[in-house]
Design an enzyme around this catalytic site. Sequence first.
Site, PDB file in Angstrom:
ATOM      1  N   CYS A   1      11.560 -20.674  56.660  1.00 33.85           N
ATOM      2  CA  CYS A   1      12.060 -19.356  56.282  1.00 33.85           C
ATOM      3  C   CYS A   1      12.850 -18.696  57.418  1.00 33.85           C
ATOM      4  O   CYS A   1      12.898 -19.195  58.541  1.00 33.85           O
ATOM      5  CB  CYS A   1      10.879 -18.471  55.907  1.00 33.85           C
ATOM      6  SG  CYS A   1       9.911 -18.002  57.342  1.00 33.85           S
TER       7      CYS A   1
ATOM      8  N   ASP B   1       6.332 -25.189  55.581  1.00 34.25           N
ATOM      9  CA  ASP B   1       7.541 -25.264  56.406  1.00 34.25           C
ATOM     10  C   ASP B   1       7.296 -26.149  57.626  1.00 34.25           C
ATOM     11  O   ASP B   1       6.166 -26.303  58.079  1.00 34.25           O
ATOM     12  CB  ASP B   1       7.978 -23.879  56.846  1.00 34.25           C
ATOM     13  CG  ASP B   1       8.483 -23.042  55.673  1.00 34.25           C
ATOM     14  OD1 ASP B   1       8.748 -23.634  54.616  1.00 34.25           O
ATOM     15  OD2 ASP B   1       8.612 -21.821  55.815  1.00 34.25           O
TER      16      ASP B   1
ATOM     17  N   CYS C   1       4.694 -17.705  60.914  1.00 38.22           N
ATOM     18  CA  CYS C   1       5.969 -18.334  61.274  1.00 38.22           C
ATOM     19  C   CYS C   1       6.105 -18.408  62.799  1.00 38.22           C
ATOM     20  O   CYS C   1       6.629 -19.378  63.344  1.00 38.22           O
ATOM     21  CB  CYS C   1       7.135 -17.566  60.675  1.00 38.22           C
ATOM     22  SG  CYS C   1       6.875 -17.067  58.963  1.00 38.22           S
TER      23      CYS C   1
ATOM     24  N   CYS D   1       2.502 -22.520  54.285  1.00 41.32           N
ATOM     25  CA  CYS D   1       3.700 -22.497  53.435  1.00 41.32           C
ATOM     26  C   CYS D   1       4.404 -23.845  53.324  1.00 41.32           C
ATOM     27  O   CYS D   1       5.309 -23.991  52.504  1.00 41.32           O
ATOM     28  CB  CYS D   1       4.697 -21.479  53.985  1.00 41.32           C
ATOM     29  SG  CYS D   1       5.322 -21.961  55.602  1.00 41.32           S
TER      30      CYS D   1
HETATM   31 FE1  FES Z   1       6.303 -20.445  56.454  1.00 41.87          FE
HETATM   32 FE2  FES Z   1       7.845 -18.671  57.502  1.00 41.87          FE
HETATM   33  S1  FES Z   1       7.043 -18.629  55.481  1.00 41.87           S
HETATM   34  S2  FES Z   1       7.239 -20.548  58.361  1.00 41.87           S
END
Ligand code: FES
Length: 146
Positions: A58, A35, A102, A33
Site C-alpha cells: 500500500c 503485502d 506498514c 494484509c
Molecule cells: Fe499492508 Fe500497508 S496495508 S503494508
Amino acid sequence: MYTEKVIAEFTNPQNVGEIADADGVGEVGSPACGDIMRIYLKIEGDRIADVRFRTFGCGAAIASSSMATRMILGMSLAEAWAVSNADVVEALGGLPPAKVHCSVLARDAIRAAINDCRTRRGLEPWEVRSSGCSRGAGCDSHPENG
Ligand code: FES
C-alpha cells in the site's frame, strides 16, 4: 487521513530499486494484509553505503520504505537495527492506526537484511523478538519488544 509527509514520500519515493551485488537482502510479508517488502543493503566497512527497496504493498508501506531507507543510509548496522517503526512513523508525521503495521514491515525488512549481512559474514544473526501480534513480528506497540 495521511500527513503531507506521507503523501510526499509516497508520490516521490526515494531509494526504489534493487542492488545486484547486495551484501544483504531482507524480505518480509505482513500477516495483516499480505503485502511484501524487500530491502537491499550495500555495506562499506560497517556503514550502509547504499540501500534500495521493492515494496509490493500500500501507499503507507511505500512511504514507510522510502523514509526508513533514507533514515538508515550511512548508519552502522547496529544503528540501523535500532531504528524502530515508531521512529519511521514519527518521521512521517504519523500514520493512521490501521496503517502502523506498514511501518513495522519496513523495520522488519531492514532487520532481515541486516541479519542476512551478518549471516553472510559468518556472524550470528541478531535476535528478533516476536509478540505474535497480528500487526507483524515485534510490533512496537508492545513494550516487551526490542
Ligand atoms: Fe499492508 Fe500497508 S496495508 S503494508
